[in-house]
Design a protein around this motif. Structure first.
Motif, PDB file in Angstrom:
ATOM      1  N   PHE A 574       0.828  -1.204   0.000  1.00  0.00           N
ATOM      2  CA  PHE A 574       0.000   0.000   0.000  1.00  0.00           C
ATOM      3  C   PHE A 574       0.867   1.260   0.000  1.00  0.00           C
ATOM      4  CE2 PHE A 574      -1.735   3.407   2.672  1.00  0.00           C
ATOM      5  CZ  PHE A 574      -2.884   3.749   1.966  1.00  0.00           C
ATOM      6  N   ALA A 577       2.524   1.791  -3.321  1.00  0.00           N
ATOM      7  CA  ALA A 577       1.559   2.243  -4.319  1.00  0.00           C
ATOM      8  C   ALA A 577       1.230   3.725  -4.160  1.00  0.00           C
ATOM      9  CB  ALA A 577       0.286   1.405  -4.216  1.00  0.00           C
ATOM     10  N   ASN A 578       1.486   4.273  -2.965  1.00  0.00           N
ATOM     11  CA  ASN A 578       1.188   5.693  -2.718  1.00  0.00           C
ATOM     12  C   ASN A 578       2.448   6.550  -2.678  1.00  0.00           C
ATOM     13  OD1 ASN A 578      -1.881   6.245  -2.011  1.00  0.00           O
ATOM     14  ND2 ASN A 578      -1.373   4.184  -1.264  1.00  0.00           N
ATOM     15  N   ILE A 633       2.601  11.447   3.747  1.00  0.00           N
ATOM     16  CA  ILE A 633       1.398  10.685   4.091  1.00  0.00           C
ATOM     17  C   ILE A 633       1.219  10.674   5.603  1.00  0.00           C
ATOM     18  CG2 ILE A 633       0.427   8.333   4.186  1.00  0.00           C
ATOM     19  CD1 ILE A 633       1.545   7.799   1.476  1.00  0.00           C
ATOM     20  N   LYS A 660      -0.844  14.055   2.491  1.00  0.00           N
ATOM     21  CA  LYS A 660      -2.089  13.372   2.145  1.00  0.00           C
ATOM     22  C   LYS A 660      -2.530  12.487   3.296  1.00  0.00           C
ATOM     23  CE  LYS A 660      -4.246  10.450  -1.401  1.00  0.00           C
ATOM     24  NZ  LYS A 660      -4.024   9.706  -2.660  1.00  0.00           N
ATOM     25  N   PHE A 662      -4.901   9.564   5.232  1.00  0.00           N
ATOM     26  CA  PHE A 662      -5.719   8.378   5.026  1.00  0.00           C
ATOM     27  C   PHE A 662      -6.338   7.996   6.372  1.00  0.00           C
ATOM     28  CE2 PHE A 662      -2.703   8.103   1.568  1.00  0.00           C
ATOM     29  CZ  PHE A 662      -3.446   7.621   0.492  1.00  0.00           C
TER      30      PHE A 662
END
Length: 1114
Positions: A574, A577-578, A633, A660, A662
């Motif tokens: 994950f 992928a980010n 992130i 960003k 999540f």
């Protein structure tokens, strides 16, 4: 006596001695297996049968509880094991007391060999029952059968007497003592080791019992094949040819008795009464003081056995038995006095050296004296009676002594024992005498045996081979009794001196610490060489071994080791992928959960690390921490309040910082856990180096915005090789499980849990600290160690009784900030025997740890022996500071800093070779630079300022004094807030005391103020405010007694359960400002020592105005 005929030929004597030595050694090694196992063995049966109301054990425990309740003094239930152990020891000895005279009489009538073989049959049955003892009833039957059948020792003494004349008897009896000593050297240690090899779930001690059975059966077969009959009347037909018995046997000679058997038996009874009580209490005392496990008790008993065997083999056999007894009872008296005061393991071993002298001497000497007074045809009976009196004492001693220990305390019990041994000394020195004709025993031994050898040479053909073995059997070198006494004293003195030096200077402890440090360095060097520094490898190493076993427990979910591994790999994919790359950090704004640790491991899987944000941060503080971390992130918890705090500044975070977020909810978890479980290649992890972070940690921010510090990879591996775990930890499914409800974003919580996982231990995670759910979590998770921080232990101690607060598997607690007034109370109430207290900080330059198992290290934060103290003399240095400016005090002439003594203490400076010794505050070079001082004691040196004041006592124990900024100055004196808080915390009715200095209008310095939380059920209106300052003045200098008391209803803590003094200090005594800084403080009441008053009285706005106007002066 010099002309007395030898009872048997030299050849037969040699043969019998060999059989006697081997068989007795096998028997006693088997017998001593169980000694170090008793505390845990009894605890196993008690725990195993808890709740079963109709068992023998439950009935015995009920009777013991009724016995306990007959005393006015309430007794902690942890001592049930002590009393039950004493009862079992007494039962075994009582059976021995009943059986010994019968066994002796039977051996006089039917022969030693026949009686011994029947005794062995009973021993085999006894040990077989122990092997099968899956319940206490069977174990109890094993002890009864063993007590009624055990006759090996007394029959061995009878046999030894049969084959020895008076001049040989002392040395032959010493041989029996040597067997005892060798058995006590190796038997307990071997038994302790075998108990760790579990072959039956229903009986974890079956391996030790099974091996004991093997030894007993082997001994029986050996005796049947090899032992001849030695009783003269039972071997008449062989007297002239086989037995070598002289005509006119010893049995026909009348005996004139110097020491009556009544006196000898009374002395034996009295000595054993006190000695056996002490002996049996040793495993329980060491379990209580130092949390000794079976291996530790085995090591102690092995030390006693080793010293005793040296004494018996080299000294005791050459001394007259009476002198042997005299030396032993004096040594025992001194040992009793030492044991009553022992605080360290070194002092314990010093007392053990004296007990070794006692073990080597008293019983052996008394048996020899008793044998002098018995003719051959009554020897078995007399020695049996003699042993019976000793066993009566042994049956009463453990029960009486353990009851006294349990009821009145260790000091009283051992003082009573010392008084009893003084009485024994009176019997020995005032009552016992040297039997006529035995005055030269020891002196004549060489002459008699040399004459025998000369005679043998005249009647035997010449030999071409060496006769050294025969010479050793028949010749004992002449030694003057005084020389023997000096030699014995020398052996004891050297052993005692070595133990004393180790106890005082903790040499062995330091050597273990240095070895551990060297092993850690070697392990880390191997990781560097193989490019395996990334912590992912340390975790993944355990997965194949424990794949289907529990790895992470929580109320919400549990994971096996394989599930944690696969889920972490999915998080790694994950992140990749980010846009996360090896070497990056990802911010976490998460509460405790099982997935918290999985996410952390997922970052390790690709060579990254987390920046752990305090999920209570909001606004400017939250934005600041993300800015410092430099992340792209952030993972945010779905919990409503947490999400709301983040949402309030989400726009700024996304737009200004480009981070960003999540939200870690079920939707995201479902997405993540659908990804591949294929582990990314080594190329993602092989560039991780020692200076990289395992995580980014933040300071509490109580004095400004939080500062970020890297907890580096190299620092993590200072804990060492996971194959050699510290603090007696055990990996694997049957090993330790760590419980943590402290915030995982904090170093104490998160790194402790990560340390457990990378060490192969499972973990349990609580959502957050809660007094009401803590013990339920501990019980249901089956944890053995829990993590604490700051005042968490205090709040548990202040809470009402919880049904499960002692129903647990806990053996230790690990953390920092345990207050001295909480430490012992917590251990006793909740039955947590070990405290692993460390002293460290986010920065990590000054680090100490103590594994406290007893009172010696209670309340300290570290302990160093002489070797490490010397090595750290110019590394950890206490210095004086100005409490107002916080600057180091320098000599105005030299410019160098004043060095305090260690006992005086002060802020500890840490000598470092360069600034790289401190990883620094992340992206904050100016704050990093402020942590260093140059030219401290000489030009060019460099020291790191810890900001913590500590002191070290003469025994090497470090104690926390104060945090930089907490110490204040009043009446021209420095006041330690930690010292005052400890004193107030111990006062009845006080739940918590937070001490700080407060500004007083129109006064210099700061006056002492204590924020008090009264204990539950204590009413402030009925609290005695007059006695509190009287108590404080009796414990503290007058200037240190707080002038003000602020009654608070809520704790002032950081998010990590540490006392937060900043808001209290800001509001001070300005009661018109209460509530502006302290949450919920508007209604707080202040008491003070108004000039002229003896007790605390209410502080009002009028009093404050008087101070502001200068009309009242303190």
């Amino acid at each position: 006596m010099a002309s007395q005929a030898a009872p048997v030929s030299a050849t037969l004597r040699k043969r019998v001695l060999k059989v006697l030595f081997i068989s007795l050694l096998l028997d006693l090694i088997s017998f001593t297996f169980i000694l170090p196992l008793f505390p845990k063995l009894i605890e196993f049966y008690r725990n195993h049968e808890t709740g079963q109301g109709n068992t023998i054990l439950s009935k015995i425990l009920a009777a013991l509880n009724a016995y306990k309740n007959s005393f006015a003094k309430p007794i902690n239930s942890r001592y049930d094991i002590v009393l039950l152990g004493g009862a079992l020891g007494s039962l075994f000895s009582l059976c021995q007391a009943v059986a010994s005279p019968f066994i002796g009489t039977l051996s006089d009538r039917y022969g030693r060999r026949t009686a011994l073989l029947w005794s062995m049959a009973g021993n085999i049955l006894s040990v077989a029952l122990w092997v099968a003892a899956t319940d206490f009833r069977t174990f109890l039957a094993s002890r009864i059968v063993g007590g009624l059948s055990e006759g090996n020792v007394q029959l061995a003494m009878a046999i030894a007497t049969d084959i020895s004349d008076d001049s040989q008897r002392g040395s032959t009896m010493a041989l029996v003592g040597v067997c005892f000593s060798i058995a006590f050297t190796f038997g307990p240690a071997l038994g302790a080791y075998l108990s760790t090899l579990q072959v039956m779930d229903d009986n974890p001690f079956a391996m030790a019992a099974g091996f004991s059975l093997f030894l007993i059966v082997s001994e029986t077969i050996y005796l049947y094949v090899s032992l001849p009959e030695t009783l003269p009347s039972a071997s008449t037909a062989q007297k002239d040819t086989t037995n070598g018995q002289a005509k006119g046997s010893e049995a026909a000679k009348p005996r004139s008795r110097t020491n009556s058997h009544y006196l000898l038996n009374a002395t034996h009874f009295t000595f054993i009464l006190f000695f056996s009580g002490m002996e049996f209490s040793l495993p329980f005392m060491t379990y209580d003081l130092f949390s000794y496990q079976a291996k530790d008790s085995g090591r102690l008993l092995g030390f006693i056995g080793l010293v005793a065997s040296l004494l018996q083999g080299s000294v005791v056999r050459r001394m007259h038995p009476l002198k042997v007894v005299q030396m032993g009872v004096v040594s025992c008296t001194v040992a009793f006095l030492m044991l009553g005061r022992v605080q360290t393991q070194g002092a314990l071993y010093g007392a053990a050296a004296l007990l070794a002298v006692t073990s080597a001497t008293v019983v052996t000497g008394l048996n020899s004296l008793s044998s002098f007074e018995a003719s051959a045809d009554e020897r078995g009976n007399k020695l049996g009676n003699h042993r019976s009196f000793g066993q009566i004492g042994r049956s009463l001693g453990p029960l009486i002594f353990c009851t006294l220990y349990w009821w009145a305390g260790r000091e009283t019990a051992y003082a009573t024992g010392a008084a009893g041994m003084v009485a024994v000394c009176g019997l020995v020195f005032g009552g016992l005498k040297v039997p006529p004709g035995t005055e030269d025993v020891g002196k004549k031994e060489k002459k008699v045996s040399m004459d025998a050898n000369r005679s043998a040479r005249r009647t035997s053909p010449p030999r071409t081979h060496h006769a050294s073995s025969g010479f050793r059997t028949s010749v004992s070198f002449y030694t003057d009794p005084m020389d023997a006494t000096v030699a014995a004293a020398s052996v004891a003195a050297i052993s005692g001196l070595a133990a004393y030096i180790n106890g005082k200077y903790h040499v062995a402890q330091d050597l273990r610490a240095l070895r551990s440090k060297n092993r850690a360095a070697k392990y880390y060097a191997e990781l560097v060489q193989n490019k395996r520094q990334c912590l992912w490898y340390s975790f993944a190493h355990h997965v194949p071994k424990y794949s289907s076993n529990l790895c992470i427990w929580s109320r919400e979910k549990t994971y096996t080791w394989q599930q944690v591994h696969d889920s972490a790999v999915q998080w790694a994919h994950f992140f990749l992928a980010n846009g996360v790359k090896p070497g990056d950090m990802v911010a976490t704004y998460l509460m405790n959960s099982a997935d918290f640790m999985v996410i952390w491991l997922g970052l390790f899987c690709i060579g990254c690390a987390p920046a752990h944000l305090n999920y209570n941060l909001k606004g400017e503080g939250l934005v600041h921490c993300l800015r410092v971390a430099g992340v792209s992130i952030v993972l945010v918890d779905e919990e409503a309040d947490c999400a709301a705090r983040f949402e309030a500044c989400k726009g700024q975070i996304e737009e200004e910082l480009g981070v960003k977020p999540f939200t870690v909810d079920n939707v995201l978890l479902e997405k993540v856990y659908s990804k591949s479980v294929h582990v990314p290649g080594d190329e993602y992890r092989e560039k991780v180096v020692g200076s990289d972070p395992t995580c980014l940690l933040y300071t509490s921010g109580t004095t400004g915005l939080p500062k970020a510090g890297k907890f580096t990879v190299s620092r993590f591996y200072e804990r060492g090789d996971p194959k050699n775990l510290s603090f007696d930890q055990k990996a694997g499914p049957d090993g330790d499980r760590w419980y943590c409800c402290m915030p995982l974003f904090h170093g104490t919580g998160g790194l402790s849990v990560m340390g457990a996982l990378t060490g192969g231990m499972s973990v349990a995670i609580g959502r957050k600290f809660s007094v009401s759910t803590f013990w339920d979590d501990i019980h249901d998770s089956q944890s053995t160690i829990f993590v604490y921080v700051g005042e968490a232990a205090r709040y548990l101690l202040m809470a009402p009784t919880h049904a499960r607060e002692r129903d647990h598997r806990l053996r230790a607690m690990y953390g920092n900030g345990m207050r001295p007034d909480v430490w012992n109370g917590f251990k006793d109430r909740f039955n947590v025997p070990e405290v692993i207290e460390f002293f460290n900080s986010t920065e990590g330059v000054l680090a100490m740890i103590v594994h406290s198992k007893g009172p010696f290290t209670a309340t300290c934060v570290g302990q160093h022996g002489a070797i490490i103290r010397r090595a750290l003399h110019d590394v950890y240095v206490p210095v004086a500071i100005d409490p107002e400016t916080q600057e180091l005090l320098r000599d105005p002439q030299t410019g160098f800093v004043k060095r305090n003594t260690y006992t005086e203490g002060g802020e500890v400076l840490v000598g470092v070779p360069n600034e790289q010794a401190f990883a620094g505050y992340h992206n904050n070079p100016s704050a990093t630079a402020k942590k260093f001082e140059r030219d401290v004691f000489k030009k060019g040196d460099l020291y790191y300022r810890s900001g913590d004041a500590l002191r070290r006592d003469k025994d090497g124990r470090w104690f926390f004094l104060d945090r930089l900024g907490d110490t204040f100055r009043w009446k021209s004196e420095n006041v330690s807030t930690a010292e005052v808080a400890e004193i107030f915390g111990k006062y009845p009715g006080v739940g918590e005391a937070i001490v700080y200095g407060t500004l007083v209008p129109r006064h210099d310095g700061r006056a002492g103020c204590v924020a008090l939380r009264l204990a539950d059920g204590v009413d402030s209106t009925t609290f005695d405010w007059r006695k509190l300052p009287d108590y404080a003045r009796s414990q503290l200098p007058r200037y240190a007694v707080p002038v003000f008391v602020r009654l608070v209803t809520e704790a002032s803590n950081t998010d990590n359960q540490k006392q937060n003094k900043a808001p209290l200090r800001d509001e001070g005594i300005e009661i018109d400002r209460f509530g502006t800084k302290v949450v919920g403080g508007t209604e707080d009441v202040v008491m003070w020592l108004r000039p002229g008053e003896e007790g605390y009285v209410r502080f009002t706005m009028r009093d404050l105005e008087e101070l502001r106007g200068g009309r009242t002066m303190l």
